[in-house]
Scaffold this motif. Structure first.
Motif, PDB file in Angstrom:
ATOM      1  N   GLN A 150     -21.280  12.134  11.617  1.00  0.00           N
ATOM      2  CA  GLN A 150     -21.607  10.780  11.176  1.00  0.00           C
ATOM      3  C   GLN A 150     -20.389  10.073  10.606  1.00  0.00           C
ATOM      4  N   THR A 151     -19.619  10.760   9.785  1.00  0.00           N
ATOM      5  CA  THR A 151     -18.415  10.148   9.205  1.00  0.00           C
ATOM      6  C   THR A 151     -17.425   9.758  10.290  1.00  0.00           C
ATOM      7  N   ASN A 156     -18.855   6.708  12.270  1.00  0.00           N
ATOM      8  CA  ASN A 156     -18.781   5.434  11.559  1.00  0.00           C
ATOM      9  C   ASN A 156     -17.366   4.862  11.565  1.00  0.00           C
ATOM     10  N   THR A 174     -26.109   2.548   9.506  1.00  0.00           N
ATOM     11  CA  THR A 174     -24.952   3.415   9.247  1.00  0.00           C
ATOM     12  C   THR A 174     -25.355   4.837   8.894  1.00  0.00           C
ATOM     13  N   PRO A 234     -25.877   9.835  14.752  1.00  0.00           N
ATOM     14  CA  PRO A 234     -25.391   8.672  13.980  1.00  0.00           C
ATOM     15  C   PRO A 234     -25.966   7.368  14.514  1.00  0.00           C
ATOM     16  N   SER A 278     -24.873   4.411  14.055  1.00  0.00           N
ATOM     17  CA  SER A 278     -23.821   3.499  14.498  1.00  0.00           C
ATOM     18  C   SER A 278     -23.469   3.715  15.968  1.00  0.00           C
ATOM     19  N   PHE A 298     -20.929  -1.005   6.275  1.00  0.00           N
ATOM     20  CA  PHE A 298     -20.342   0.232   5.768  1.00  0.00           C
ATOM     21  C   PHE A 298     -19.905   0.098   4.316  1.00  0.00           C
TER      22      PHE A 298
END
Length: 326
Positions: free
Chosen positions: A42-43, A46, A157, A165, A167, A233
């Motif tokens: 996910q990080t 994003n 997000t 994710p 996004s 974000f």
């Protein structure tokens, strides 16, 4: 040439970028202390989506054999605007989103009109308009701050079922709704024709001015989407000249890494997305392997230089053949 070989040749650079990204991300996840976890994905997603949207914005202009140096400032301008108007009730939030996207379209239309009717070079035009757009961003947000609809921001997000994710799903949806129909349309083919040879396209009856104008408008639209996602974000807006410059240069790097020719007429926005993900993963790899921060800009510059050189080899070969037979 068979249909399969033709399709493979057409999408070879995109497929190569996809393979390179998958290999690099596996190396990154394998060496990350948290491993291949949902939070790591996910990080990375994003961070990658922001640059991917800017890379797609840059792609539309590069396909016409131009470069848009204002995508970063449109990105920042719409971020600042979103921190003002994407708030309140669901109806007000929806209206604010429409306003942010419309602002991006207007910025792109201004760039396109000046390039087409003013007959100025895209680089010169977008440097000038970028300064104006950044000035407006400073008027909106002289100091960092603002707000955004937190429920919508968390939904776009965060993670969906299975740790996917959100996004990335947004990015996929945007590409299916905008890029795919555009690529298959007469206007999309006109953009490629303009980038290959604007004179030949004009002599063949291709609406060159309309194609370039739409390309710049779509560039502004995708830059605005990036600014909107940045607001989701960060929950705020900031008129940062550093971010504007960094994202502009990184969008060009992502386009090159994704196999889009800077000479126009060749490449795909899908390849540019993988190029953006590659570029972000390179930064993550440098962090994971603890490379000295002083050496990181040099390493990234070498990667970009090699990518540009490799992307130019085929074009130079074609020109040499034309000169040989000419």
């Amino acid at each position: 040439m068979s249909d399969f070989r033709y399709k493979f040749a057409e999408h070879r650079s995109t497929l190569l970028a996809a393979v390179v990204f998958v290999v690099m991300f596996c190396i990154y996840a394998g060496n990350h202390e948290a491993g291949f976890s949902a939070n790591v994905v996910q990080t990375a997603a994003n961070k990658g989506v922001l640059l991917a949207l800017l890379a797609v914005a840059q792609t539309f202009v590069v396909l016409t054999a131009g470069i848009d140096l204002s995508v970063g400032t449109v990105f920042i301008l719409t971020n600042c605007l979103a921190s003002w108007i994407v708030v309140g009730s669901p109806a007000m939030t929806a209206l604010g989103i429409v306003g942010v996207l419309a602002a991006g379209l207007v910025c792109g239309a201004i760039n396109g009109a000046i390039v087409i009717f003013g007959r100025l070079q895209p680089i010169v035009t977008t440097i000038a308009t970028g300064a104006v757009f950044f000035g407006i961003a400073l008027l909106l947000r002289p100091d960092p701050g603002g707000d955004v609809n937190s429920d919508l921001a968390d939904a776009l997000t965060g993670q969906l079922w299975g740790g996917i994710p959100a996004s990335l799903v947004v990015l996929l949806g945007v590409m299916l709704v905008i890029w795919l129909p555009f690529r298959r349309s007469m206007l999309g083919r006109s953009v490629y024709a303009v980038g290959s040879s604007e004179v030949a396209a004009y002599m063949s009856g291709v609406p060159t001015q309309r194609a370039k104008f739409v390309a710049y408008m779509l560039s502004g639209l995708f830059a605005a989407m990036g600014g909107l996602m940045l607001t989701f974000f960060t929950y705020s807006g900031e008129a940062s000249s550093t971010n504007a410059s960094t994202y502009t240069l990184n969008s060009i790097a992502a386009v090159v890494l994704g196999g889009v020719s800077l000479f126009g007429g060749t490449g795909s926005a899908v390849g540019a997305i993988f190029g953006a993900l590659i570029f972000r993963t390179i930064n993550d790899l440098l962090f994971v392997f603890d490379l000295d921060p002083l050496w990181q800009p040099l390493f990234l510059g070498v990667v970009l230089l090699v990518a540009v050189c490799l992307g130019s080899v085929r074009l130079l070969q074609i020109r040499n053949r034309l000169d040989f037979f000419g």
